[in-house]
Scaffold this active site. Structure first.
Site, PDB file in Angstrom:
ATOM      1  N   ASN A   1     -16.052  -0.966 -36.034  1.00 38.97           N
ATOM      2  CA  ASN A   1     -17.144  -0.450 -35.823  1.00 38.97           C
ATOM      3  C   ASN A   1     -17.920  -0.129 -37.247  1.00 38.97           C
ATOM      4  O   ASN A   1     -17.153   0.624 -37.862  1.00 38.97           O
ATOM      5  CB  ASN A   1     -17.170   0.737 -34.831  1.00 38.97           C
ATOM      6  CG  ASN A   1     -18.507   1.393 -34.659  1.00 38.97           C
ATOM      7  OD1 ASN A   1     -19.699   1.168 -35.191  1.00 38.97           O
ATOM      8  ND2 ASN A   1     -18.608   2.410 -33.949  1.00 38.97           N
ATOM      9  N   LEU A   2     -18.488  -0.761 -37.848  1.00 44.89           N
ATOM     10  CA  LEU A   2     -19.088  -0.549 -39.306  1.00 44.89           C
ATOM     11  C   LEU A   2     -20.070   0.787 -39.154  1.00 44.89           C
ATOM     12  O   LEU A   2     -20.099   1.184 -40.571  1.00 44.89           O
ATOM     13  CB  LEU A   2     -19.947  -1.680 -39.891  1.00 44.89           C
ATOM     14  CG  LEU A   2     -19.192  -3.045 -39.944  1.00 44.89           C
ATOM     15  CD1 LEU A   2     -19.741  -4.085 -40.695  1.00 44.89           C
ATOM     16  CD2 LEU A   2     -17.714  -2.999 -40.194  1.00 44.89           C
ATOM     17  N   LYS A   3     -20.312   1.206 -38.227  1.00 50.95           N
ATOM     18  CA  LYS A   3     -21.158   2.495 -37.936  1.00 50.95           C
ATOM     19  C   LYS A   3     -22.312   2.168 -38.896  1.00 50.95           C
ATOM     20  O   LYS A   3     -22.857   1.433 -39.072  1.00 50.95           O
ATOM     21  CB  LYS A   3     -20.211   3.679 -38.315  1.00 50.95           C
ATOM     22  CG  LYS A   3     -19.065   3.955 -37.162  1.00 50.95           C
ATOM     23  CD  LYS A   3     -18.402   5.266 -37.073  1.00 50.95           C
ATOM     24  CE  LYS A   3     -17.311   5.071 -35.858  1.00 50.95           C
ATOM     25  NZ  LYS A   3     -16.798   6.514 -35.840  1.00 50.95           N
TER      26      LYS A   3
ATOM     27  N   HIS B   1     -21.299   4.869 -27.001  1.00 54.49           N
ATOM     28  CA  HIS B   1     -20.266   5.489 -28.253  1.00 54.49           C
ATOM     29  C   HIS B   1     -20.483   6.975 -28.333  1.00 54.49           C
ATOM     30  O   HIS B   1     -21.725   7.287 -28.035  1.00 54.49           O
ATOM     31  CB  HIS B   1     -20.736   4.601 -29.560  1.00 54.49           C
ATOM     32  CG  HIS B   1     -19.421   5.017 -30.571  1.00 54.49           C
ATOM     33  ND1 HIS B   1     -19.468   6.408 -31.268  1.00 54.49           N
ATOM     34  CD2 HIS B   1     -18.367   4.415 -30.949  1.00 54.49           C
ATOM     35  CE1 HIS B   1     -18.338   6.244 -32.040  1.00 54.49           C
ATOM     36  NE2 HIS B   1     -17.695   4.996 -31.873  1.00 54.49           N
TER      37      HIS B   1
ATOM     38  N   GLU C   1     -12.319   6.525 -25.970  1.00 54.85           N
ATOM     39  CA  GLU C   1     -12.071   7.372 -27.441  1.00 54.85           C
ATOM     40  C   GLU C   1     -12.327   8.789 -27.127  1.00 54.85           C
ATOM     41  O   GLU C   1     -13.622   9.187 -26.921  1.00 54.85           O
ATOM     42  CB  GLU C   1     -13.407   6.571 -28.277  1.00 54.85           C
ATOM     43  CG  GLU C   1     -13.032   5.049 -28.787  1.00 54.85           C
ATOM     44  CD  GLU C   1     -13.790   4.829 -29.843  1.00 54.85           C
ATOM     45  OE1 GLU C   1     -13.524   3.924 -30.765  1.00 54.85           O
ATOM     46  OE2 GLU C   1     -15.170   5.353 -30.060  1.00 54.85           O
TER      47      GLU C   1
ATOM     48  N   ILE D   1     -11.763  11.229 -33.265  1.00 50.06           N
ATOM     49  CA  ILE D   1     -12.452  10.038 -33.958  1.00 50.06           C
ATOM     50  C   ILE D   1     -12.677  10.347 -35.542  1.00 50.06           C
ATOM     51  O   ILE D   1     -13.251  11.592 -35.654  1.00 50.06           O
ATOM     52  CB  ILE D   1     -14.036   9.961 -33.374  1.00 50.06           C
ATOM     53  CG1 ILE D   1     -13.919   9.169 -31.880  1.00 50.06           C
ATOM     54  CG2 ILE D   1     -14.742   9.008 -34.233  1.00 50.06           C
ATOM     55  CD1 ILE D   1     -15.269   8.762 -31.138  1.00 50.06           C
TER      56      ILE D   1
ATOM     57  N   GLY E   1      -8.890   7.548 -34.408  1.00 46.37           N
ATOM     58  CA  GLY E   1      -7.619   7.373 -35.535  1.00 46.37           C
ATOM     59  C   GLY E   1      -6.785   6.228 -35.545  1.00 46.37           C
ATOM     60  O   GLY E   1      -5.482   6.435 -36.223  1.00 46.37           O
TER      61      GLY E   1
HETATM   62  O1  G3P Z   1     -16.051   3.013 -32.754  1.00 45.26           O
HETATM   63  C1  G3P Z   1     -14.796   3.382 -33.326  1.00 45.26           C
HETATM   64  C2  G3P Z   1     -14.471   4.795 -33.543  1.00 45.26           C
HETATM   65  O2  G3P Z   1     -15.330   5.810 -32.966  1.00 45.26           O
HETATM   66  C3  G3P Z   1     -13.116   5.361 -33.958  1.00 45.26           C
HETATM   67  O3  G3P Z   1     -13.402   5.864 -35.343  1.00 45.26           O
HETATM   68  O4  G3P Z   1     -12.886   6.182 -37.590  1.00 45.26           O
HETATM   69  O5  G3P Z   1     -11.417   7.072 -35.694  1.00 45.26           O
HETATM   70  O6  G3P Z   1     -11.377   4.834 -36.113  1.00 45.26           O
HETATM   71  P1  G3P Z   1     -12.250   5.951 -36.332  1.00 45.26           P
END
Ligand code: G3P
Length: 219
Positions: A8-10, A92, A140, A145, A178
């Site tokens: 996810n490039l957000k 999300h 998630e 996150i 994470g």
């Molecule tokens: O969509 C993936 C995300 O919400 C997880 O983020 O930075 O914990 O990999 P991260």
């Protein structure tokens, strides 16, 4: 079925807007093992870029149930398909939707044969949304996150329960939050998931290509 890695490039500065193309360029020509599929989830402002990278697979970070027409700021499945985007995430934690919207979007996705990943924050949501038959339910926990504790080490029992609940409806699971390395990826598969949804572990690393390679190489 291949195991999925959805990145996810957000809306990170380094992976969206003026930097998106440069960020994606580093992944051109990378070796992806046959049993793995890598997907980049683009921010809405970057969706048109997909056309410049025919060898990569793209999802949108969001999609609506509306089609083409008088719908301001909506993203239709039709337009995504026209742009070469092969699926989408919805709901999300950073872009939550109400249940009716999720249900309407998944109804349309089924009619359009358009893959949609529904994010869920807990077991109850995962069970509820799996009944709507998305491509994947992504589990998630929001508190993990963007952090350094992975969902696979912190919530293995819940992942098992999510996998088992979703399997009743024939829906596969991704896990996210994470996730940073191949141990996290391998653990997610051992717990019954079919892949990971991650962001900062790749996007914010010093060397995103190397981080992705090390995530997938030992599987
Ligand atoms: O969509 C993936 C995300 O919400 C997880 O983020 O930075 O914990 O990999 P991260």
């Amino acid at each position: 079925m291949k195991n999925s890695v959805i990145i996810n490039l957000k809306h990170y500065e380094i992976s969206s807007g003026k930097s998106c193309e440069r960020f994606l360029s580093s992944f051109i020509g990378m070796d992806i093992p046959e049993n793995i599929r890598v997907v980049f989830a683009l921010n809405p402002i970057d969706l048109r870029i997909a056309r410049n990278f025919p060898e990569l697979e793209f999802y949108s970070q969001h999609v609506d149930s509306t089609g083409y027409g008088a719908f301001t700021a909506k993203i239709s499945m039709e337009s995504l398909m026209d742009l070469g985007i092969s699926g989408s995430i919805i709901n999300h934690s950073e872009n939550r939707l109400n249940k009716n919207v999720i249900s309407g979007t998944l109804d349309k996705a089924a009619r359009m044969d358009f893959p949609v990943v529904v994010c869920s924050e807990n077991l109850a949501e995962a069970g509820e949304y799996s009944r709507l038959k998305p491509e994947f339910v992504a589990y998630e926990p929001p508190e993990l996150i963007g952090g350094d504790i992975s969902v696979t080490s912190s919530k293995p029992d819940i992942i098992r329960d999510v996998v088992s609940l979703c399997s009743v409806n024939g829906v596969s699971v991704l896990v996210g939050a994470g996730i940073k390395n191949s141990d996290d990826f391998r653990k997610s598969l051992e717990l019954g998931a079919h892949g990971v949804l991650l962001a900062s572990g790749i996007v914010l690393s010093k060397d995103p290509l190397r981080s992705l390679n090390s995530l997938i190489e030992k599987l």
